[in-house]
Design an enzyme around this catalytic site. Structure first.
Site, PDB file in Angstrom:
ATOM      1  N   LYS A   1       1.334   2.300  -5.276  1.00 30.50           N
ATOM      2  CA  LYS A   1       0.898   4.334  -5.770  1.00 30.50           C
ATOM      3  C   LYS A   1       1.955   4.603  -6.304  1.00 30.50           C
ATOM      4  O   LYS A   1       1.350   5.957  -7.092  1.00 30.50           O
ATOM      5  CB  LYS A   1       0.617   4.807  -3.925  1.00 30.50           C
ATOM      6  CG  LYS A   1      -0.708   4.164  -3.516  1.00 30.50           C
ATOM      7  CD  LYS A   1      -1.016   4.993  -1.719  1.00 30.50           C
ATOM      8  CE  LYS A   1      -2.151   4.326  -1.502  1.00 30.50           C
ATOM      9  NZ  LYS A   1      -1.813   5.059  -0.284  1.00 30.50           N
TER      10      LYS A   1
ATOM     11  N   SER B   1       2.203   6.945   0.347  1.00 32.70           N
ATOM     12  CA  SER B   1       2.585   6.405   0.943  1.00 32.70           C
ATOM     13  C   SER B   1       1.599   5.871   1.572  1.00 32.70           C
ATOM     14  O   SER B   1       0.329   5.660   1.198  1.00 32.70           O
ATOM     15  CB  SER B   1       3.091   7.809   2.188  1.00 32.70           C
ATOM     16  OG  SER B   1       2.909   7.141   2.888  1.00 32.70           O
ATOM     17  N   ASP B   2       1.176   5.449   2.533  1.00 33.65           N
ATOM     18  CA  ASP B   2       0.553   4.061   3.336  1.00 33.65           C
ATOM     19  C   ASP B   2       0.395   3.635   5.040  1.00 33.65           C
ATOM     20  O   ASP B   2       1.509   3.656   5.414  1.00 33.65           O
ATOM     21  CB  ASP B   2       0.092   2.266   2.561  1.00 33.65           C
ATOM     22  CG  ASP B   2      -0.572   2.141   2.373  1.00 33.65           C
ATOM     23  OD1 ASP B   2      -2.454   2.976   2.043  1.00 33.65           O
ATOM     24  OD2 ASP B   2      -1.352   0.984   3.536  1.00 33.65           O
ATOM     25  N   THR B   3      -0.526   3.980   5.625  1.00 30.74           N
ATOM     26  CA  THR B   3      -0.626   3.709   6.430  1.00 30.74           C
ATOM     27  C   THR B   3      -2.262   3.255   7.009  1.00 30.74           C
ATOM     28  O   THR B   3      -3.237   2.987   6.716  1.00 30.74           O
ATOM     29  CB  THR B   3      -1.023   5.013   8.174  1.00 30.74           C
ATOM     30  OG1 THR B   3       0.085   5.628   7.399  1.00 30.74           O
ATOM     31  CG2 THR B   3      -0.896   4.881   9.183  1.00 30.74           C
TER      32      THR B   3
ATOM     33  N   SER C   1       4.570   3.166   5.582  1.00 29.25           N
ATOM     34  CA  SER C   1       5.348   3.394   5.021  1.00 29.25           C
ATOM     35  C   SER C   1       6.130   4.040   4.174  1.00 29.25           C
ATOM     36  O   SER C   1       4.727   4.621   3.199  1.00 29.25           O
ATOM     37  CB  SER C   1       5.370   1.413   3.866  1.00 29.25           C
ATOM     38  OG  SER C   1       5.345   0.840   4.920  1.00 29.25           O
TER      39      SER C   1
END
Length: 196
Positions: free
Chosen positions: A59, A76-78, A113
């Protein structure tokens, strides 16, 4: 304080998530929201935080040539990790109900993250929280999905919503990580980057 330390930096949050925006705001930091579409595809051999680390960095890539000297970009990524597989956002209400039935009466991990990118450096950190759900009834699942429409949430639930109040028996780790942004890591990293 952090806002004072960051006064010579321009923070960019590349996230459409209202929860992430709200949480970053709670640090009393000025930031700009900038969003670009990203094709979130990763290699199938990636597991757990390898997936979120990769996607958070991916991203950031789309902004690579746009950053100025004082910019700090946050991406960010979840995901939810359950039964050795990644659970992302549901495609529709039926998919959301199926996800919650799978999570019912078991534990899973929420992995987030966060990638911090400036012209000088890039850091990616991750946080893992274990969440335990009670046995959810079909009635509870249907009520939640119909009334709260959790289609924008990994694992089809928000711990800060009704299902979290009635369904989560315990968590091990950061609560805010489950909301979608491990704020303690964000604070610490911005603090360190502000001194560079």
């Amino acid at each position: 304080m952090l806002s004072e330390k960051l006064k010579n930096h321009h923070i960019i949050l590349a996230s459409a998530s209202p929860r992430r925006q709200e949480l970053l705001q709670s640090l009393n930091v000025d930031f700009e929201v900038r969003i670009k579409p990203v094709n979130e595809v990763y290699q199938p051999e990636l597991k757990r935080e390898e997936i979120t680390n990769y996607l958070a960095a991916l991203k950031a890539k789309v902004f690579k040539n746009e950053l100025n000297a004082n910019d700090i970009l946050i991406t960010s990524d979840t995901i939810v990790w359950h039964n050795n597989a990644a659970i992302e956002k549901p495609v529709d209400e039926e998919d959301a109900k199926r996800m919650l039935k799978n999570l019912s009466n078991s534990s899973h991990e929420v992995i987030t993250s966060v990638c911090f990118t400036s012209i000088k450096e890039q850091k990616t950190l991750h946080c893992i929280t274990k969440v335990y759900f009670k046995a959810l009834t079909n009635q509870e699942i249907n009520y939640y999905v119909t009334n709260y429409k959790p289609l924008d949430k990994a694992g089809a639930y928000g711990i800060q919503e009704w299902i979290g109040y009635i369904g989560v028996e315990k968590i091990e780790g950061s609560y805010l990580n489950v909301v979608g942004f491990p704020l303690h890591l964000v604070y610490e990293t911005l603090n360190n980057m502000a001194t560079i």
